[in-house]
Design an enzyme around this catalytic site. Structure first.
Site, PDB file in Angstrom:
ATOM      1  N   CYS A   2      36.288  23.936  45.306  1.00  0.00           N
ATOM      2  CA  CYS A   2      36.897  22.661  44.948  1.00  0.00           C
ATOM      3  C   CYS A   2      38.386  22.873  44.725  1.00  0.00           C
ATOM      4  CB  CYS A   2      36.308  22.017  43.708  1.00  0.00           C
ATOM      5  SG  CYS A   2      34.561  21.682  43.808  1.00  0.00           S
ATOM      6  N   ARG A  27      39.345  24.889  50.249  1.00  0.00           N
ATOM      7  CA  ARG A  27      38.523  25.169  49.064  1.00  0.00           C
ATOM      8  C   ARG A  27      37.243  24.329  49.043  1.00  0.00           C
ATOM      9  NH1 ARG A  27      41.906  27.732  45.013  1.00  0.00           N
ATOM     10  NH2 ARG A  27      40.185  27.454  43.608  1.00  0.00           N
ATOM     11  N   TRP A  74      33.504  21.020  46.939  1.00  0.00           N
ATOM     12  CA  TRP A  74      32.441  21.823  47.532  1.00  0.00           C
ATOM     13  C   TRP A  74      31.265  21.633  46.581  1.00  0.00           C
ATOM     14  CZ3 TRP A  74      29.401  26.025  46.085  1.00  0.00           C
ATOM     15  CH2 TRP A  74      28.671  26.628  47.130  1.00  0.00           C
ATOM     16  N   ASN A  98      36.765  21.775  38.859  1.00  0.00           N
ATOM     17  CA  ASN A  98      36.328  22.864  39.728  1.00  0.00           C
ATOM     18  C   ASN A  98      35.512  23.810  38.854  1.00  0.00           C
ATOM     19  OD1 ASN A  98      36.070  25.014  41.481  1.00  0.00           O
ATOM     20  ND2 ASN A  98      38.184  25.715  41.221  1.00  0.00           N
ATOM     21  N   GLY A  99      34.282  24.128  39.248  1.00  0.00           N
ATOM     22  CA  GLY A  99      33.457  25.033  38.443  1.00  0.00           C
ATOM     23  C   GLY A  99      32.091  24.422  38.186  1.00  0.00           C
ATOM     24  N   GLU A 478      29.464  42.706  59.925  1.00  0.00           N
ATOM     25  CA  GLU A 478      30.567  41.746  59.945  1.00  0.00           C
ATOM     26  C   GLU A 478      30.484  40.842  61.186  1.00  0.00           C
ATOM     27  OE1 GLU A 478      32.530  40.587  57.938  1.00  0.00           O
ATOM     28  OE2 GLU A 478      34.237  39.800  59.039  1.00  0.00           O
ATOM     29  N   LYS A 482      30.078  36.768  61.140  1.00  0.00           N
ATOM     30  CA  LYS A 482      31.010  35.863  61.835  1.00  0.00           C
ATOM     31  C   LYS A 482      30.238  34.878  62.709  1.00  0.00           C
ATOM     32  CE  LYS A 482      33.846  36.342  59.957  1.00  0.00           C
ATOM     33  NZ  LYS A 482      34.376  37.248  58.991  1.00  0.00           N
ATOM     34  N   GLU A 485      28.229  32.317  60.563  1.00  0.00           N
ATOM     35  CA  GLU A 485      29.142  31.458  59.811  1.00  0.00           C
ATOM     36  C   GLU A 485      29.775  30.377  60.697  1.00  0.00           C
ATOM     37  OE1 GLU A 485      32.427  33.834  58.438  1.00  0.00           O
ATOM     38  OE2 GLU A 485      32.848  32.474  56.774  1.00  0.00           O
ATOM     39  N   HIS A 501      11.646  50.260  62.097  1.00  0.00           N
ATOM     40  CA  HIS A 501      10.936  50.125  60.810  1.00  0.00           C
ATOM     41  C   HIS A 501      10.633  48.664  60.478  1.00  0.00           C
ATOM     42  CE1 HIS A 501      11.430  54.356  60.188  1.00  0.00           C
ATOM     43  NE2 HIS A 501      12.721  54.248  60.472  1.00  0.00           N
ATOM     44  N   LYS A 601      36.781  28.335  51.700  1.00  0.00           N
ATOM     45  CA  LYS A 601      37.532  29.586  51.826  1.00  0.00           C
ATOM     46  C   LYS A 601      37.510  30.385  50.531  1.00  0.00           C
ATOM     47  CE  LYS A 601      40.317  32.407  53.981  1.00  0.00           C
ATOM     48  NZ  LYS A 601      39.643  33.301  54.945  1.00  0.00           N
TER      49      LYS A 601
HETATM   50  O1  M6R Z   1      38.432  35.807  49.034  1.00  0.00           O
HETATM   51  P1  M6R Z   1      37.356  36.860  49.141  1.00  0.00           P
HETATM   52  O2  M6R Z   1      37.725  37.945  50.081  1.00  0.00           O
HETATM   53  O3  M6R Z   1      36.938  37.395  47.813  1.00  0.00           O
HETATM   54  O4  M6R Z   1      36.109  36.097  49.755  1.00  0.00           O
HETATM   55  C1  M6R Z   1      34.871  36.746  49.858  1.00  0.00           C
HETATM   56  C2  M6R Z   1      33.946  36.000  50.800  1.00  0.00           C
HETATM   57  O5  M6R Z   1      33.691  34.721  50.319  1.00  0.00           O
HETATM   58  C3  M6R Z   1      34.517  35.883  52.220  1.00  0.00           C
HETATM   59  O6  M6R Z   1      34.855  37.129  52.739  1.00  0.00           O
HETATM   60  C4  M6R Z   1      33.507  35.217  53.158  1.00  0.00           C
HETATM   61  O7  M6R Z   1      32.395  36.021  53.321  1.00  0.00           O
HETATM   62  C5  M6R Z   1      34.173  34.884  54.496  1.00  0.00           C
HETATM   63  N1  M6R Z   1      34.165  33.465  54.721  1.00  0.00           N
HETATM   64  C6  M6R Z   1      33.491  35.493  55.667  1.00  0.00           C
HETATM   65  O8  M6R Z   1      34.182  35.212  56.847  1.00  0.00           O
END
Ligand code: M6R
Length: 606
Positions: A2, A27, A74, A98-99, A478, A482, A485, A501, A601
């Site tokens: 947020c 956010r 959010w 926010n929170g 990773e 990606k 996501e 396994h 983000k």
């Molecule tokens: O700001 P941060 O690096 O602490 O964020 C951690 C994760 O939320 C962030 O890396 C998230 O997994 C990404 N959106 C992945 O692409």
């Protein structure tokens, strides 16, 4: 998550609030809303979805008022619709939050018994009524002090009042909040990014503090309501980095910026003259550190896992890693000779911050690897290693990942040298290779056509797998993150040797499987694992590095070759095709690449 903005000015604020909300959308983008104060009334407008919807649904030019608060959400409590959108207002008070208020159910019960009526399903609305209730018996500052004490959980708040024509109250516990200073106006924002286009003079609130922001003065208070003085910081201006330039998406721009990210990091930490690494002001003696604990979330956690392989390869330090949301609630054995490293692009991730806070409370050695150097994690760590990659706006982390692993690699190499665990010639050789890495990344970035051609296969599949061993395993995780996501395709990252396994049962005819098999120590083993999935009908995309030797495999569907370097640095190069695969898959599907569904983000709730 947020985003919050508040402006108290001597002129109309609605267009500046809208501009800031657009910047804050990283956010959260489930809903957006604004409340302004004019002629003794609170005017509230809210819409489900993006700020753009708010602009389309209301005539915001005519939303008058020299004071106002805005919010992008959010969703946590209550579905993302316009009723649950912030601000939440009564006749007299309007709040953005926010929170999460953890005791909202109890508070709501109490407030219902006092005759308050609720409109939304949110936890935030209790704050509106609680303030209203406390104002019946206390003057403003005491009512706020009392309300904040009654709230459990985390919050950053912006509050305006019908009867206080130029006052915004801000309060912080757990979630970040900043005050900005402008000419004849002052601001409240959930981070400096929201305020940067208006001011570079910022004060960050610390936990438990609140503030009164008026157009020509700002006052700060501690949790007891006692007035306190706070420092004003001047932020550097890097505004040009907030534009997409000629790129269609921030993510595309940020992928292409990676050679520069690495160049900046290398310039910062490498001593060119002496072919050495400089880590200035490291606050501990080298023999005080016997082990390392790396903590992060999401992509940052994958950086931690990557670093574990390097630390173990280059040093004899004990290395552990953990996901921040797990670490903070585990029964940890805190050790004075452990260096606790917190990896976070934003430096505001709630779980990572809580893990840091726990270590600080136990008087541990804490180090932050962050991008945003003004962030809470950076400010509250004993030592900071910035990754210097400039603002990363796309929700999917790309250049920050390479920035994080660069700094962690440099740290592992330096510790190895300081501990006399690496031969000096090897050390110098590795530094030389590191200096050439940006060029290799630049060349590897030219693989667009190869990746575009195969992206649809991943989109059309029910699911996909990403396999790797050793240094390539964190990159497989990773790559899978990606893809899921951005393209909303089910993707699993696995150590290639683990397939037999259990996960091998998932492989069926035509399932796309990415195999990361660079020509390193694990090459032959990974190729054998690859054969196991090929034999079961998988469509294998092999990603390896260029070599004079032919690829030792048959029946693979496609292959991509990245540039070549020493084994330590291959993970950097292997990351590039995976980022592009996720990008082009989402592009082909027409998805919102910079703002994937359900995400944000900066994850400032736990
Ligand atoms: O700001 P941060 O690096 O602490 O964020 C951690 C994760 O939320 C962030 O890396 C998230 O997994 C990404 N959106 C992945 O692409």
């Amino acid at each position: 998550m947020c985003g919050i903005i508040g402006i108290s000015s001597n002129k109309s604020v609605s267009s500046s609030i809208i501009n800031s909300l657009k910047k804050l959308e990283y956010r959260g983008y489930d809903s957006a809303g604004i409340a302004t104060l004019s002629q003794g009334f609170i005017n509230e407008v809210k819409s489900e979805g993006r700020v753009e919807n708010l602009e389309n649904n209301f005539d915001l030019k005519n939303l008058s008022g020299n004071i106002g608060i805005g919010h992008v959400r959010w969703a946590t409590h209550g579905v993302p619709n316009s009723v649950n959108a912030h601000p939440h207002s009564s006749e007299n008070v309007s709040v953005v939050h926010n929170g999460i208020i953890e005791n909202s159910t109890l508070l709501k019960k109490y407030l219902l018994s006092k005759g308050h009526k609720f409109k939304s399903q949110t936890d935030t609305e209790v704050i509106v009524h609680l303030i209203t209730e406390n104002l019946k018996t206390s003057e403003l500052k005491d009512a706020i002090t009392k309300t904040l004490k009654q709230l459990h959980g985390s919050f950053a708040l912006g509050i305006i009042f019908k009867d206080m024509p130029d006052l915004i109250i801000g309060a912080r516990r757990g979630s970040p909040l900043a005050v900005g200073y402008g000419p004849s106006e002052n601001y409240l924002g959930s981070d400096s990014y929201a305020l940067k286009s208006m001011t570079n003079k910022i004060t960050y609130l610390d936990d438990g503090e609140f503030c009164f922001v008026k157009k020509d003065e700002v006052h700060f208070f501690n949790e007891e309501g006692t007035k306190i003085n706070k420092k004003v910081l001047e932020l550097s201006s890097d505004q040009q980095n907030y534009d997409k330039g000629d790129y269609k998406h921030f993510m595309a721009k940020e992928i292409e910026e990676q050679p520069q990210t690495l160049k900046t990091g290398i310039k910062e930490y490498l001593d060119n003259m002496n072919n050495d690494i400089n880590i200035y002001n490291f606050p501990w003696k080298i023999d005080e550190i016997k082990s390392v604990m790396l903590i992060g979330c999401g992509t940052a956690y994958h950086s931690c896992l990557m670093a574990k392989y390097w630390f173990e390869e280059l040093t004899t330090l004990d290395v552990n890693i953990d996901i921040a949301s797990e670490f903070r609630y585990r029964k940890n054995r805190f050790k004075n000779d452990t260096l606790y490293i917190f990896v976070s692009q934003s430096g505001e991730t709630a779980d990572t911050y809580a893990a840091l806070d726990l270590c600080n409370k136990n008087k541990m050695k804490t180090c932050a690897v962050v991008n945003v150097i003004e962030s809470s994690i950076a400010r509250d760590s004993n030592f900071v290693l910035p990754i210097h990659c400039g603002p990363e706006i796309g929700v999917a982390s790309t250049k920050a990942f390479l920035g994080q692993i660069l700094v962690l690699y440099i740290l592992s190499l330096k510790l190895s040298s300081l501990r006399n665990e690496i031969d000096n010639k090897d050390y110098k050789e590795k530094i030389k290779d590191l200096k050439n890495l940006p060029n290799l990344i630049e060349q590897t970035l030219l693989i667009d056509n190869d990746v575009q051609a195969i992206a649809s296969t991943f989109n059309e599949a029910k699911g996909s797998m990403f396999l790797g061993r050793g240094f390539s395993y964190p990159i497989a995780l990773e790559g899978a993150l990606k893809l899921k996501e951005l393209s909303y395709v089910h993707a699993e990252g696995y150590p290639a040797g683990e397939m037999k396994h259990g996960p091998l049962a998932l492989i069926e005819e035509g399932m796309p499987v990415v195999v990361l098999a660079p020509r390193d120590n694990y090459y032959k083993k990974t190729i054998s694992n690859m054969q196991e999935v090929v034999a079961r009908g998988a469509k294998v995309l092999l990603i390896t590095n260029k070599s004079k030797d032919e690829i030792i495999s048959e029946n693979i569907w496609e292959s991509i070759e990245v540039e070549t370097t020493n084994d330590d640095l291959l993970p950097f190069l292997l990351t590039i095709p995976l980022q592009k695969l996720a990008y082009y898959s989402a592009l082909k599907k027409g998805y919102d690449i910079d703002k994937p569904r359900n995400l944000a983000k900066s994850v400032t709730v736990e």
